[in-house]
Design an enzyme around this catalytic site. Structure first.
Site, short mmCIF file in Angstrom:
data_model
loop_
_atom_site.label_atom_id
_atom_site.label_comp_id
_atom_site.label_asym_id
_atom_site.label_seq_id
_atom_site.Cartn_x
_atom_site.Cartn_y
_atom_site.Cartn_z
N CYS A 157 0.82 -1.32 0.18
CA CYS A 157 -0.03 -0.04 0.13
C CYS A 157 0.94 1.22 -0.21
CB CYS A 157 -0.95 0.00 1.28
SG CYS A 157 -2.32 -1.24 0.94
N HIS A 158 1.83 1.48 1.13
CA HIS A 158 2.67 2.52 1.02
C HIS A 158 4.01 2.30 1.11
CE1 HIS A 158 -1.54 3.56 2.50
NE2 HIS A 158 -1.41 4.44 1.48
N GLY A 159 4.56 0.87 1.11
CA GLY A 159 5.79 0.61 0.79
C GLY A 159 6.59 0.67 2.11
#
Lengths: 193, 428
Positions: A157-159
């Site tokens: 999703c956001h690393g």
């Protein structure tokens, strides 16, 4: 509700005299009545509010037992606990060493592998499969999935990158993957919750 | 509107003034249920049941909303979700029993309220619309209660839905299509259950709206009173607050004690055990009875056994609807200028017979449709209509009422002028 009233000069009990401290009988009655009412309202309000909490059947599912016999070294499975994924990984010796080689004081969320596993069972890493950033499910359980830069889990999703001990190493997540309450019932069975 | 001597609203604080100029809600409340609403000083306890009905409406709405958080209106899951509420949800047993018994107690209160109105002539001018709005509330309550009873999808739920919607098939030509349209099918099924849940949730709010209109209409002439004599002077009234807030307040608590006692100790006494059997479209219970508050109407429905021009079934349905619609015409059927039954010797006797007749119909309604109950329900139904269409118009002509008191305060204080001043004022 209680109302503020002017003293009635005709009522003896309202006359603050002879050592009376100015507290009228009516004041006591008002406070007593309102207190009684508040308790009653509370007694009714509690079940109405408390009914929204998880019911008994949901609480009954609050613990699961998992058989570990089929999880080979280096493999991981996803279990479902409280409708959330739990990652259960059988760490290889290489992964354990990799996790132990890290200087804990340099981590965002300072925990050693030993703190995150049971004594003598350091190869069993049990974590929630819920990224601590915004709750996505990280990849890395299934063979061939992206394990991130630290060979553990990666949240697409956001690393957020987690290492072999499930600790946050890079990316936005604030804390390590949560280790749920669990215990070994015997060598090959754990109970989560 | 109110009487000339009603105390005007005076905000006590700066904030109160500020709000009053922008949204005079506190002013409205003060004038409706506060010190600014004068009420006849001689109301007896029969006058407490209007407020109590409002309390039960609120109880039903609050418990209903929380039950709807757990209830599931699928035919496969409705019964199970009801049991889930009873067994697993925190205090779910309490919420469901409070709601189910709340319905019964709501009807108890409303029936006492209606009979109060019937005895004291509350339906007479200038309060005809208050009476009619009350009947609208009653009809809405019946529809709401019926649909709510279907929701648990037990045997009585299912077959109740089958029987009640079956009424409509009695009408020639349009009947059967109407029934199919109401159910969304040929028998109660998913479509019927879902729409009943939707409407069961909606209707209490419609009831609340009609109750607001009814209260508005009531506050134009103000409450009637046991003498039926109009309010004439300030001596006849007391401000609603604190006098009637206190009286209503304690009585609400006392009545709720009975209600919670039944809810806790006899939670299923007023229900039917067959409704704890899940609905089975292929097996009808031995005999289908509605909840107790419908028994008299059920007796009227089943009283018609002979085809006469129209089929018996249609007569039964028409009579049942007519028995309630008739009440809308009551202000014009009872022509006596005297409101209160207290001063009407003949009326008093026939009122008692009428109550006995309702009780008889109630008993016939719960009994199986066999002799002697069929015959008794026929007698009872005949008398019910005779009471309104023949007896009431006749006795209003024949009866010689007792002399009425000059005023409310005179009736209360037997004309002792010195005592008739409102409390805390004149000592003369």
């Amino acid at each position: 509700m209680a109302t503020v009233e002017q003293p009635d000069p005709l009522l003896k009990e309202d006359n603050a005299g002879d050592g009376n401290d100015g507290v009228r009988r009516r004041d006591f009655l008002d406070i007593a009545a309102v207190s009684f009412g508040v308790v009653g309202v509370g007694a009714v309000a509690f079940p109405l509010v408390n009914q929204m909490a998880p019911p008994a059947d949901v609480m009954a599912l609050a613990s699961i037992e998992v058989d570990l016999t089929n999880i080979a070294e280096g493999q991981a499975i996803k279990a479902s606990w409280r409708k959330q994924p739990v990652f259960i990984r059988n760490l290889t010796q290489a992964e354990i060493d990799e996790a132990n080689a890290v200087d804990v004081s340099g981590l965002r969320d300072k925990e050693s592998l030993a703190e995150r596993t049971k004594e003598g069972k350091a190869n069993w890493l049990v974590t929630m499969g819920v990224c601590t950033h915004l709750g996505c499910v990280p990849t890395g359980v299934v063979t061939g999935e992206n394990k991130g830069d630290y060979n553990g889990y990666f949240c697409p999703c956001h690393g957020s990158h987690y290492d072999t001990a499930g600790r946050i190493r890079k990316g936005p997540a604030p804390t390590n993957l949560v280790v749920p309450e669990f215990e070994f019932l015997d060598d090959s069975t754990i109970r989560i919750g | 509107m109110s009487f000339a001597w009603a105390k005007p609203y005076e905000p006590k604080t700066q904030l109160g003034h500020w709000i009053d100029q922008r949204l005079p809600l506190p002013r409205m409340i003060y004038g409706a249920v506060g010190g600014g609403y004068p009420v006849p000083r001689n109301l007896n306890y029969a006058w407490n049941f209007g407020v109590l009905a409002g309390v039960f409406l609120m109880i039903q709405i609050v418990t209903g909303i929380v039950l709807a958080m757990w209830y599931n209106s699928g035919i496969e899951t409705a019964f199970a979700s009801t049991e889930h509420i009873m067994r697993d949800v925190n205090a779910g047993w309490f919420l469901r029993y409070a709601h189910a018994n709340g319905a019964s107690f709501f009807f108890i209160v409303v029936y006492i309220h209606i009979f109060r109105g019937l005895f004291y002539g509350s339906y007479k001018a200038p309060r005809e619309l208050v009476w009619m709005l009350g009947l609208v509330v009653y009809l809405l309550m019946m529809a709401t209660a019926f649909m709510g009873y279907v929701l648990p999808w037990g045997q009585m739920s299912y077959w109740g839905a089958q029987v009640i919607t079956g009424f409509f098939s009695a009408f020639p030509v349009v009947g059967e299509p109407l029934r199919v349209w109401l159910l969304g099918g040929y028998a109660p099924d998913q479509a019927a259950l879902t729409r009943f849940f939707s409407l069961h949730y909606l209707m209490p709010f419609v009831i609340a709206g009609v109750v607001i209109l009814k209260t508005w209409a009531l506050h134009i002439p103000g409450s009637s009173n046991p003498t039926g004599v109009d309010v004439k002077t300030e001596k006849d009234t007391l401000p609603f607050h604190p006098f009637y807030t206190a009286k209503d307040g304690w009585f609400v608590l006392a009545f709720l004690m009975v209600y919670v006692a039944v809810t806790f100790f006899l939670p299923n006494a007023l229900g039917h055990p067959d409704n704890y059997i899940e609905a089975n479209p292929l097996a009808t219970p031995a005999h289908i009875v509605p909840e107790w508050y419908f028994w008299p109407f059920y007796a009227i429905l089943r009283a018609f056994t002979v085809d006469f021009i129209l089929p018996a079934k249609l007569w039964g349905v028409l009579a049942m609807f007519a028995s309630i619609l008739l009440l809308f015409f009551l202000p014009w059927l009872d022509r006596s200028p005297v409101r209160s039954g207290h001063y009407r010797p003949l009326f008093k006797v026939f009122f008692m017979i009428f109550i006995a007749d309702i009780i008889l119909l109630g008993i016939c309604g719960v009994m199986p449709a066999e002799q002697p109950w069929v015959f008794l329900s026929q007698i009872g139904t005949l008398y019910y209509f005779a009471h309104f269409l023949i007896i009431l118009p006749l006795i209003s002509k024949l009866e010689k009422p007792l002399p009425l008191p000059d005023s409310i305060s005179k009736s209360v204080l037997h004309g002792e002028e010195a005592e008739s001043a409102p409390y805390g004022l004149a000592k003369a």
